[in-house]
Enzyme design. Structure first.
Site, mmCIF file in Angstrom:
data_model
loop_
_atom_site.group_PDB
_atom_site.id
_atom_site.type_symbol
_atom_site.label_atom_id
_atom_site.label_comp_id
_atom_site.label_asym_id
_atom_site.label_seq_id
_atom_site.Cartn_x
_atom_site.Cartn_y
_atom_site.Cartn_z
ATOM 1 N N ASP A 177 0.846 -1.189 0.000
ATOM 2 C CA ASP A 177 0.000 0.000 0.000
ATOM 3 C C ASP A 177 0.887 1.246 0.000
ATOM 4 O OD1 ASP A 177 -2.106 1.721 0.215
ATOM 5 O OD2 ASP A 177 -2.937 0.866 2.041
ATOM 6 N N ASP A 214 -3.798 2.642 -5.323
ATOM 7 C CA ASP A 214 -2.565 2.659 -4.524
ATOM 8 C C ASP A 214 -2.345 1.380 -3.715
ATOM 9 O OD1 ASP A 214 -4.663 2.988 -2.784
ATOM 10 O OD2 ASP A 214 -3.879 4.776 -1.784
ATOM 11 N N GLU A 215 -3.010 0.271 -4.132
ATOM 12 C CA GLU A 215 -2.995 -0.935 -3.302
ATOM 13 C C GLU A 215 -2.876 -2.198 -4.162
ATOM 14 O OE1 GLU A 215 -5.846 -2.414 0.383
ATOM 15 O OE2 GLU A 215 -6.462 -0.739 -0.878
#
Length: 405
Positions: A11, A105-106
């Site tokens: 993350d 974003d993960e």
């Protein structure tokens, strides 16, 4: 031979803020807020320095300013964040065979069996360092035997760090943490658990599974399993092509531009609504047109991640204008959104005013209650029913291509 699973959850730390800091180093170590910049705006993301003042995501910008008057406020720029997200994806894609991109974003990465060749933790650490070096973005990861424990571990590793949970130690690692740390425990579920006197994961671990089931139904069972470190869900290979689409074949070929435009707006509006319902974003829009001679043309355009009508509909109409040949009868039109990821809610908070955001939320609520076409754009009113398929509920789509008007 079956290997013990090795699942990494990665993350990017305060992703939007980190992107802005790469572009302007004067923002380093300062309280930064990102979102709608007007007083009616909402905080989409904030730096760790701002969080110390009690600021959090989805807070009205007006209140955030009161809590931290010296905060630097920036309007979110999804074009910049989309580019940085793609840079990180490229590094991961280049390094590991199986990864799932679940949001802008993960990522989940399956390293099962890789320890035959080199240590999974070493591989994950090297990948993290490579991402930091090549993109300049801080990133954290958790490594364990499944997705749930790894995701929770990432939360504990932040900021810009890594944690490995050795097989067999999942329950003691989870026990002291708040039940809020369990993925899928939102505010409503958290309140229900608090009302039962359940605040720590250990309390759930000590409860009989049947009790959780009785109190919270099917969700209670899932929460109990996650609290006990049980999660068999696989890492699903990420494909840029992951998409939703709809098509319309006409009974009678047409050159009626008003009718065409109306149906195109209705299609785009409905698909954007389906994105928001699934908390998804699209980064690529494709328009398709087939003429009476069966010649078919498609054109696509990459866009910054979005799920908002006023961003998406103009792009769809622009693609239509580029492809449309006025001299020919049209047989079929289609719209497709691809390169889908999770995270719609957060990006939508960039909207400059709360009013627009609240309006679209209110319209979507009415659609959930009264049907997809309960509230529609005036331009799309002449279009008869557009697909009611929800692509995120696991059901197969109807055969849209032959849907007649």
């Amino acid at each position: 031979m079956s290997f013990q699973r090795s699942i990494v959850h990665m993350d990017l730390d305060t992703f939007f803020v980190s992107c802005e800091r790469l572009l302007d180093s004067r923002l380093n170590n300062k309280p930064v807020l990102i979102g709608g910049t007007s007083n009616r705006g909402v905080v989409a993301s904030c730096s760790y320095e701002a969080r110390r003042f009690g600021i959090h995501s989805a807070m009205p910008m007006r209140l955030a300013k009161q809590l931290c008057p010296e905060a630097i406020i920036l309007r979110g720029n999804s074009g910049i964040y989309t580019k940085f997200s793609q840079n990180v994806t490229e590094v991961i894609k280049d390094t590991v065979p199986l990864y799932e991109k679940t949001s802008i974003d993960e990522f989940y990465i399956d390293l099962t069996g890789m320890d035959k060749f080199f240590g999974c933790h070493k591989l994950a650490s090297e990948l993290r360092q490579r991402i930091i070096k090549e993109t300049g973005l801080p990133i954290s990861f958790g490594l364990s035997v499944n997705k749930t424990v790894s995701k929770i571990a990432t939360g504990e590793a932040k900021p810009n760090n890594e944690i490995r949970i050795i097989s067999g130690s999942e329950k003691p690692f989870l026990a002291p943490l708040s039940v809020k740390k369990i993925p899928m425990v939102g505010n409503v579920t958290y309140k229900a658990l608090c009302d039962l006197g359940v605040k720590r994961i250990k309390t759930v671990q000590d409860m009989p599974m049947e009790l959780m089931h009785r109190v919270l139904g099917k969700n209670g069972l899932v929460i109990w399993k996650k609290a006990n470190g049980i999660d068999n869900s696989p890492v699903v290979q990420y494909h840029e092509r992951k998409s939703i689409s709809t098509e319309r074949t006409f009974n009678k070929d047409t050159t009626d531009v008003t009718k065409l435009k109306g149906i195109i707006v209705a299609m785009a509006e409905n698909l954007a609504y389906q994105l928001r319902r699934g908390n998804k974003l699209t980064a690529c829009i494709t328009f398709k047109i087939r003429y009476s001679d069966f010649q078919t043309y498609t054109q696509q355009q990459r866009i910054p991640y979005s799920a908002m009508d006023h961003t998406i509909i103009p792009v769809v109409l622009d693609l239509y204008q580029k492809l449309y040949n006025r001299r020919l009868l049209v047989r079929l039109i289609g719209v497709k959104f691809s390169h889908l990821v999770e995270g719609g809610h957060q990006i939508n908070l960039f909207e400059d005013n709360e009013k627009q955001l609240r309006l679209i939320e209110a319209i979507d609520k009415m659609r959930v209650r009264y049907g997809d076409r309960a509230v529609i754009n005036a331009a799309g009113m002449d279009a008869k029913s557009i697909s009611r398929w929800n692509p995120f509920n696991g059901e197969p789509p109807p055969l849209l291509a032959n849907r007649r008007q």
